[in-house]
Write a protein that holds these residues in place. Structure first.
Motif, mmCIF file in Angstrom:
data_model
loop_
_atom_site.group_PDB
_atom_site.id
_atom_site.type_symbol
_atom_site.label_atom_id
_atom_site.label_comp_id
_atom_site.label_asym_id
_atom_site.label_seq_id
_atom_site.Cartn_x
_atom_site.Cartn_y
_atom_site.Cartn_z
ATOM 1 N N ALA A 130 30.435 -1.594 -7.119
ATOM 2 C CA ALA A 130 31.002 -0.246 -7.205
ATOM 3 C C ALA A 130 31.752 0.124 -5.934
ATOM 4 N N ARG A 131 31.178 -0.193 -4.774
ATOM 5 C CA ARG A 131 31.841 0.143 -3.508
ATOM 6 C C ARG A 131 33.162 -0.608 -3.386
ATOM 7 N N HIS A 132 33.154 -1.890 -3.694
ATOM 8 C CA HIS A 132 34.370 -2.703 -3.633
ATOM 9 C C HIS A 132 35.445 -2.128 -4.556
ATOM 10 N N LEU A 133 35.078 -1.838 -5.789
ATOM 11 C CA LEU A 133 36.037 -1.324 -6.761
ATOM 12 C C LEU A 133 36.550 0.056 -6.389
ATOM 13 N N THR A 134 35.681 0.887 -5.883
ATOM 14 C CA THR A 134 36.094 2.246 -5.530
ATOM 15 C C THR A 134 37.106 2.228 -4.394
ATOM 16 N N LEU A 135 36.819 1.468 -3.347
ATOM 17 C CA LEU A 135 37.735 1.404 -2.214
ATOM 18 C C LEU A 135 39.065 0.770 -2.619
ATOM 19 N N CYS A 136 39.002 -0.298 -3.413
ATOM 20 C CA CYS A 136 40.238 -0.934 -3.855
ATOM 21 C C CYS A 136 41.060 0.008 -4.740
ATOM 22 N N THR A 137 40.389 0.706 -5.644
ATOM 23 C CA THR A 137 41.093 1.607 -6.557
ATOM 24 C C THR A 137 41.773 2.731 -5.790
ATOM 25 N N ARG A 138 41.069 3.313 -4.855
ATOM 26 C CA ARG A 138 41.661 4.401 -4.073
ATOM 27 C C ARG A 138 42.842 3.918 -3.234
#
Length: 560
Positions: free
Chosen positions: A326-334
Motif C-alpha cells: 500500500a505504501r509503495h502504491l500510494t507514493l507512486c500513484t501520488r
C-alpha cells in the motif's frame, strides 16, 4: 482452412541503411497485413518511422512509383512486432552464450555438462549457469554442493534453477558471500533460497565484466529481434541485476539498432529519494520483479494452504506485506509513477489486492486506475482477486509458457499443489471476461523468447476452460504490451502508428477460438476478422523474415 494460401519464399531486398535512422518510404505488397483498418489488407506503406497507409493490392499500384523501396511479400504476413513484457536481458544473453542446463535430462547429465563447461572456461572468475529443473529428472533432486564442488574442482559456481528463485552453488562461491551461513534461505549442501540466494546471485554477477555484460545483452537483443520481438520490458532490480546493468542496457538499446527496451526497477518506494533514483535510472516504472513472494518450483510462492509435496505446513515465503504494498502504491500513484509487483501464490496476490485497496482509499481509485499498475505472473487467482484487478485496472503481466511447461495433470504445478489447485492456475479466460488487461511475456531466461509459442500456449491452455482466442492472446502480446507502458497508439498497424512490424513466412491463416466444439477455428472470410497462423499444437510456427522497429530493419536472415 482455406482463408489464405500458404506463403512462398519471401523476396525482401536489403534495406537502404540497416544501421542508420529510418528514412524514405517503403511499400510492402503482395502479402497479408494484419490490421484493424482493413481486415483484407494486402499492402502497406511506411513513411520513415510511421505507418502511412494500409489497403488492397489494387490501390497499392498508385504508390509504386512514388516510394523509395518496394518489398514483394509473395504471400507473407505483415503483423505488429511482438512486445515481450517480462525479460531479464543480461541473464538471457548469458544463458544463450553460456551454460544452459535446460536440455539436461538427468542429474548425471547436468553434472557432466557442468564439468565440461568448467573445463572449457578455465579463465572465468565465477562459473555461471542456468536452467536446471529437478522435477524433470528421474533422480527427482538437484545436485548437492559436494557434487558440484567435485564437478568444477572447487571453483566458484552459481547455477540458477529454471525459475531463478533458487540456485545451487559451490563452497567457493559461498566463500564470496560474507555471513552466508547465517542468511535466511541458506541450506547446508542444498539449494539456496531467499536472502542467501539473493546474496549468492549478487556475488556471482559481480564477477561479470562490463564487456561481458554488454556482449550478453547484445546476444539477447539479437535473439529477440530474430523472434519478431520489437520491444521488451526489462525487469531489473537490486535482487536481480544492478543499477549499472539496467543503465548499461538502456544506453546500449538507445545507441544500437535492436528492439526497444523499457526498463522497470524493482525496489520499494519509501520516499522522494527513491523516486529520484527511478528518474536517474531512466526506469519506466517502479515494479517488475518487486517480489511479494517467490516461485512454485522453488516452493517460495506464498500460499494460503500448504504445499502438497512437503509433508509439512510450509506456506512459502512472503517478502512484502499488504502495508508495504500500500505504501509503495500510494507514493507512486501520488507521484504519477507506474508501480508493480511480482506475485504468484494466492496469498501474495491477495496481499497485493489488499494493498491496492488501501492505496485507492488514500490516493483515489481514479488515479490508481489511470496509472495501469502491474502485477507480474498473477498465477493463483480467485474470483475475488480477479474482480479486484478489474476494479482497479491492474494489468496482469502473464507468461503462458509457464502453463505449457509446468501445467497439466502430471506437471510440476500438480506436484507442488495437488491436481485440484493446479487446475485453477493462470485462468486467462476468466480474467479476460472480467475485463482484466492481459499482457504476455516470457520471463526469459525462465522460459524462452518465443512469442508465437506464448500465443499458442494461451490459446491451447492445458486446462481448457482457461483458454482464450488466438486473436486475444496475439493482441495481449502486441498492443497490450504497449498499453502497459502508457502508449495506446502503438502495437497495431494503422495509419499514424509507429512502424514496428515483422514479416512472417506462414502457412494457412485462420481465426482460432478457444471453443473445442467448433474445432478451434473459423475460416469464413465474411467475418471480417483478420486471420492469424494456424497455432494448433504440432503445427509449425511462423518464421521471421524481417523485423522492423521505427522503420529500421533490426533482423533479416542472412539468406532471406
Amino acid at each position: 482452412m482455406h482463408q489464405r494460401p500458404a506463403a512462398a519464399a519471401t523476396t525482401i531486398p536489403e534495406p537502404h541503411d540497416q544501421h542508420g535512422p529510418a528514412g524514405g518510404t517503403v511499400l510492402l505488397r503482395g502479402g497479408f497485413v494484419y490490421s484493424p483498418a482493413d481486415p483484407f489488407a494486402t499492402a502497406m506503406v511506411v513513411d520513415g518511422d510511421t505507418v502511412a497507409w494500409v489497403g488492397s493490392e489494387g490501390a497499392a499500384d498508385s504508390f509504386a512509383d512514388g516510394v523509395d523501396e518496394v518489398v514483394h511479400l509473395d504471400g507473407a504476413l505483415v503483423a505488429p512486432a511482438f512486445v515481450d513484457a517480462h525479460v531479464h536481458t543480461t541473464a538471457t544473453g548469458l544463458a544463450l552464450t553460456g551454460l544452459d542446463l535446460g536440455p539436461a535430462r538427468t542429474l548425471a547429465d547436468a553434472l557432466d555438462r557442468t564439468a565440461a563447461y568448467a573445463a572449457a572456461h578455465p579463465g572465468d572468475r565465477v562459473l555461471l549457469g542456468h536452467g536446471w529443473d529437478d522435477t524433470r529428472w528421474p533422480e527427482g533432486r538437484p545436485p548437492t554442493r559436494e557434487e558440484l564442488d567435485r564437478a568444477v574442482h572447487g571453483r566458484p559456481l552459481y547455477l540458477a534453477r529454471t525459475d531463478v528463485h533458487s540456485a545451487v552453488v559451490t563452497s567457493a562461491l559461498l566463500d564470496l558471500v560474507p555471513g552466508a551461513a547465517d542468511l535466511p534461505g541458506h541450506h547446508p549442501g542444498g539449494p539456496v533460497t531467499r536472502d542467501a540466494h539473493h546474496a549468492a546471485r549478487a556475488a556471482a554477477y559481480a564477477a561479470v565484466t562490463p564487456a561481458q555484460r554488454a556482449d550478453a545483452q547484445r546476444a539477447a537483443l539479437r535473439h529477440a529481434a530474430a523472434q519478431g520481438i520489437g520491444s521488451l520490458h526489462e525487469c531489473a532490480g537490486p535482487n536481480i541485476s544492478s543499477q549499472d546493468d539496467l543503465t548499461g542496457l538502456l544506453a546500449l538499446a538507445a545507441a544500437e539498432p535492436g528492439p526497444r527496451v523499457h526498463g522497470y526497477w524493482a525496489e520499494p518506494v519509501a520516499g522522494p529519494a527513491d523516486l529520484d533514483r527511478l528518474r536517474d535510472l531512466g526506469a519506466a516504472g517502479a515494479g517488475g520483479d518487486l517480489f511479494v513472494d517467490g516461485s512454485l518450483g522453488s516452493r517460495t510462492a506464498a500460499l494460503h494452504a500448504p504445499y502438497a509435496d512437503t509433508g509439512s505446513d510450509h506456506l512459502g515465503v512472503t517478502y512484502l506485506d499488504a502495508d508495504t504494498v500500500a505504501r509503495h502504491l500510494t507514493l507512486c500513484t501520488r507521484a504519477g509513477v507506474q508501480a508493480g509487483f511480482h506475485a504468484i501464490g494466492d496469498a501474495a496476490v491477495a496481499a497485493v489486492v489488499d494493498g491496492v485497496r488501501a492505496a485507492a482509499a488514500a490516493a483515489g481509485t481514479g488515479r490508481v486506475r489511470a496509472l495501469r499498475h502491474r502485477v507480474e505472473h498473477a498465477e493463483m487467482m480467485t474470483a475475488e482477486t480477479i474482480a479486484a484487478f478489474a476494479e482497479f485496472g491492474l494489468i496482469a503481466s502473464v507468461q503462458p509458457a509457464f502453463d505449457a511447461t509446468w501445467g497439466g495433470e502430471d506437471g510440476m504445478y500438480a506436484a507442488r499443489l495437488g491436481r485440484e489447485r493446479a487446475r485453477t492456475l493462470n485462468p486467462y479466460a476468466a480474467m479476460t471476461r472480467a475485463g482484466v488487461p492481459l499482457v504476455l511475456g516470457s520471463d526469459s531466461p525462465v522460459t524462452p523468447l518465443d512469442p508465437w509459442g506464448a500465443v499458442r500456449a494461451a490459446a491451447f491452455h492445458r486446462t481448457p476452460e482457461h483458454r482464450v482466442s488466438a486473436r486475444a492472446a496475439f493482441h495481449a502480446h502486441t498492443r497490450g504490451g504497449w498499453r502497459a507502458v502508457g502508449r495506446d497508439d502503438a502495437g497495431v498497424l494503422v495509419p499514424g502508428a509507429p512502424a514496428d512490424y515483422a514479416v512472417w513466412q506462414v502457412g494457412d491463416l485462420v481465426v482460432q477460438t478457444p471453443d473445442e466444439r467448433v474445432a478451434n477455428w473459423s475460416t469464413d472470410p465474411r467475418s471480417g476478422t483478420p486471420g492469424l497462423p494456424d497455432l494448433t499444437p504440432g503445427a509449425p510456427l511462423p518464421t521471421a523474415l524481417r523485423t522492423v522497429v521505427a522503420g529500421r530493419t533490426i533482423h533479416r536472415p542472412p539468406n532471406g
